[in-house]
Design a protein around this motif. Structure first.
Motif, mmCIF file in Angstrom:
data_model
loop_
_atom_site.group_PDB
_atom_site.id
_atom_site.type_symbol
_atom_site.label_atom_id
_atom_site.label_comp_id
_atom_site.label_asym_id
_atom_site.label_seq_id
_atom_site.Cartn_x
_atom_site.Cartn_y
_atom_site.Cartn_z
ATOM 1 N N VAL A 125 44.346 131.887 53.206
ATOM 2 C CA VAL A 125 43.138 132.089 52.394
ATOM 3 C C VAL A 125 42.442 130.744 52.221
ATOM 4 O O VAL A 125 43.063 129.761 51.820
ATOM 5 C CB VAL A 125 43.498 132.672 51.011
ATOM 6 N N SER A 170 39.718 128.793 50.120
ATOM 7 C CA SER A 170 38.986 128.903 48.845
ATOM 8 C C SER A 170 37.942 127.793 48.798
ATOM 9 O O SER A 170 38.282 126.615 48.954
ATOM 10 C CB SER A 170 39.949 128.761 47.672
ATOM 11 N N THR A 217 36.851 138.969 51.773
ATOM 12 C CA THR A 217 36.314 137.902 50.915
ATOM 13 C C THR A 217 36.327 138.374 49.474
ATOM 14 O O THR A 217 36.365 139.577 49.190
ATOM 15 C CB THR A 217 34.862 137.548 51.301
ATOM 16 N N ALA A 231 36.620 133.123 48.015
ATOM 17 C CA ALA A 231 37.912 133.141 48.705
ATOM 18 C C ALA A 231 37.775 134.017 49.933
ATOM 19 O O ALA A 231 37.270 135.138 49.848
ATOM 20 C CB ALA A 231 38.995 133.678 47.793
ATOM 21 N N GLN A 279 45.964 135.436 46.676
ATOM 22 C CA GLN A 279 44.526 135.238 46.804
ATOM 23 C C GLN A 279 43.932 134.555 45.572
ATOM 24 O O GLN A 279 42.781 134.209 45.545
ATOM 25 C CB GLN A 279 43.812 136.594 46.987
ATOM 26 N N VAL A 338 42.758 131.956 42.954
ATOM 27 C CA VAL A 338 42.211 130.632 43.224
ATOM 28 C C VAL A 338 42.192 129.827 41.935
ATOM 29 O O VAL A 338 41.774 130.313 40.892
ATOM 30 C CB VAL A 338 40.770 130.761 43.768
#
Lengths: 353, 297
Positions: free
Chosen positions: A248, A250, A281, A293, A346, A348
């Motif tokens: 992922v 970010s 996304t 992300a 995922q 962030v």
């Protein structure tokens, strides 16, 4: 929200010709009706380093005990090197090596004497036992300690002698039940080096159970994850990690040049989602920053491509970071560990906001 | 399912040990390990050797005047009927066979505790994963303990000689070892059965002691059966320890008055002892083997 890739769970069983271990529809019901294994199937190929992962009580110890002929199955077909583990148990025992989580040695005897008894248990003649013992003492770096009583050994040394015992008869398959259990990181690394050498240089097929994800990630070619008596995922460490979403990227935006962070992130989102390597996304907005992300299939290679496009669009990127899923994430996801809050990969963290 | 080995696997790296397991060969391996363990724990070995000697010397001296009724019977009657009941005026000679069987009675718990220790330490699993005959695990351990105990029997007989014991039938001394061995196997089998049923060291130790002490004191170990209270005489008839001790004792002291009155001969007493021990040892070992088989498969 990024959707995880669909995992491979119950692929049709096809036994390749070089299967060393083949397990089909294995069940085990203990007296009292406790169903420990609920119909699992997997296979291990010749020369493979296969990891069998699962939380405590998931069924991995039961499975390994059935494979090494210590426990009877309730139903299913299980063969090791083509031999049935029940009706041809004696042949299976001759061909396999096994090391338990705790080193099972005679503490009153020396390391060399333990090896000597082990050689006799496998019907080696005296000369062969002496030669193999010397080889293994050298391989395991035991040196002069080999002639001291095992009760004087450290945990790491005991583990190495235990491993040597499992190898004295040159088994075709080595079964290791939590080989790093009770070892400090230094000794763990030493044991890993031996295991890698046995697998890569001597082509020994190794079946390992563990709940150290680092161990499985480093050593294993392929893994199966068992939870509550069912195999919930199977594949290479890389495949399994990819199956929960890949890497992922970010990208963090702050308000600058008269444009708000939110506005910049939305514009970036339109640009980024067009790339074929971006599968998913997600946008999240804070008071001082917004984060885009993106799940990418090409890992770090995506970063310069994305940054170039964003720069051309005159978007002010404050921070970029790449998060790779670990085997811990895979384990936690597929074992559904109860009572543990799993932080999604995922998520962030926005620094400087 | 029975599948043949895939052809591609056959020649890869044949294991270096290809010999088939046999109970004799595998028992010898287990025996070797058990003997090495014994020699590595010299304190335990010495204590187990010396303790029966201490008992023999102390009991022999403590009750040395018991066989003559402390001299009183001889004074009253001019004869000594108590000596006739003991079969000898030498209490050490009377007690020597008892201490031999007593040693086998208590010493046999060793095999049982050894197997539990192996079970708890995981070593038993190492043996179970090896391609060995399952019965060899029992046989090797039992035979190693038996060797130690028969060595103790030989030492006890020598010490008996030093303390003035003279054997009435020295030509039959071999039967002392046969009886001790059978009794040891019987107790070893029973001990292993208890151990494998409880799978707990303390419970095994407590249970064995719970039965051993009454077995000893309801037998003819300390006194000839004829001098026991009536109810104890009845109990002693059903106590295997009595048969083992009586058979061993006639070799050392000859027949006592009760045995003569019953028309028994030295060989009939020995034969009965060997027969009873043979039956009970077979039963105990079968029970232990069946229990072991259900556990180790």
């Amino acid at each position: 929200m990024l959707a995880p890739a669909r995992l491979r769970t119950s692929a049709p069983f096809q036994a390749p010709s070089d299967d060393v271990i083949a397990v089909r529809d294995l069940t085990k019901v203990y007296p009292g009706g406790i169903e420990a294994i609920k119909g699992i199937r997997f296979f291990v190929r010749d020369g493979e380093f296969f990891g069998f992962l699962g939380p405590n009580g998931a069924g991995k110890s039961t499975t390994i005990k059935i494979l090494i002929t210590l426990l009877a199955r309730s139903s299913g077909e299980i063969s090791v090197l083509g031999y049935d583990v029940s009706s041809e148990a004696s042949t299976v025992r001759r061909l396999i090596g096994y090391a338990a989580p705790e080193a099972c040695l005679d503490l009153e005897l020396t390391g060399r004497e333990n090896l000597s008894i082990q050689g006799s248990l496998y019907h080696l003649d005296r000369a062969t036992t002496r030669r193999r013992s010397a080889e293994l003492i050298e391989l395991m770096d035991l040196g002069t300690a080999a002639d001291r009583k095992v009760e004087t050994y450290s945990g790491g040394m005991r583990k190495r002698v235990d491993l040597a015992c499992a190898l004295i008869h040159k088994p075709r398959v080595l079964f290791l039940d939590e080989p790093s259990s009770g070892l400090d990181p230094q000794n763990r690394a030493v044991v890993w080096r031996y295991l890698e050498r046995l697998n890569k240089e001597e082509g020994l097929t190794i079946f390992l159970t563990t709940h150290y994800m680092e161990e499985a990630d480093r050593l294993c070619d392929r893994l199966a994850i068992i939870d509550d008596g069912i195999i919930s995922a199977e594949g290479s460490p890389a495949d399994l990690k990819a199956s929960i979403g890949g890497a992922v990227v970010s990208i963090v935006f702050k308000t600058s040049g008269g444009r708000s962070a939110n506005e910049q992130a939305r514009q970036a989102h339109e640009l980024v989602k067009a790339f074929p390597f971006v599968s998913n996304t997600r946008l999240s907005h804070g008071d001082a920053a917004s984060v885009l992300a993106a799940a990418v299939s090409n890992g770090g290679e995506s970063i310069p491509i994305l940054l170039r496009v964003l720069a051309e669009a005159r978007l002010d990127v404050t921070d970029v970071r790449l998060t790779s899923p670990t085997l811990d994430d895979v384990f936690l996801k597929y074992t559904g560990v109860r009572g543990v809050q799993v932080e999604p990969i995922q998520s962030v963290v926005v620094h400087g906001s | 399912m029975t599948t043949s080995a895939p052809a591609t696997l056959a020649p890869l790296s044949p294991p270096v040990g290809t010999g088939a397991g046999s109970i004799v060969r595998d028992s010898a391996t287990i025996y070797r390990r058990a003997t090495m363990r014994m020699l590595r724990a010299p304190v335990q070995l010495y204590v187990s050797l010396v303790q029966p000697l201490v008992w023999f010397v102390l009991f022999g001296q403590l009750f040395s005047r018991l066989t003559t009724g402390f001299g009183m019977a001889a004074v009253l009657t001019g004869q000594n009927p108590i000596v006739a009941q003991f079969g000898t005026a030498n209490y050490s000679a009377f007690f020597l066979p008892a201490i031999i069987i007593q040693m086998m009675l208590f010493g046999a718990a060793n095999s049982a505790l050894g197997i539990i220790t192996d079970d708890q330490s995981g070593y038993l699993n190492r043996l179970r994963v090896a391609p060995i005959n399952r019965l060899a695990i029992l046989a090797g351990n039992l035979l190693a303990d038996l060797t130690r105990m028969l060595l103790q029997v030989a030492i006890l007989l020598l010490v008996g000689l030093l303390f003035g014991v003279r054997f009435e039938y020295p030509g039959l001394l071999l039967f002392t070892f046969v009886l001790a061995a059978l009794f040891g196997l019987m107790m070893g089998g029973a001990g292993i059965f208890v151990a494998l049923t409880t799978r707990n060291t303390q419970a095994t130790f407590l249970l064995l002691n719970f039965f051993m002490v009454p077995l000893l004191f309801t037998s003819s170990a300390q006194l000839p059966a004829a001098l026991l209270p009536d109810w104890l005489q009845t109990v002693s008839h059903f106590n295997p320890v009595t048969y083992a001790i009586n058979a061993t004792r006639v070799i050392v002291t000859g027949l006592n008055a009760q045995q003569v009155a019953a028309g028994e001969s030295v060989m009939s007493v020995i034969g009965l002892g060997v027969g009873v021990m043979l039956v009970l040892a077979t039963l105990a070992l079968t029970a232990a083997t069946l229990r072991f088989h259900t556990l180790v498969r």
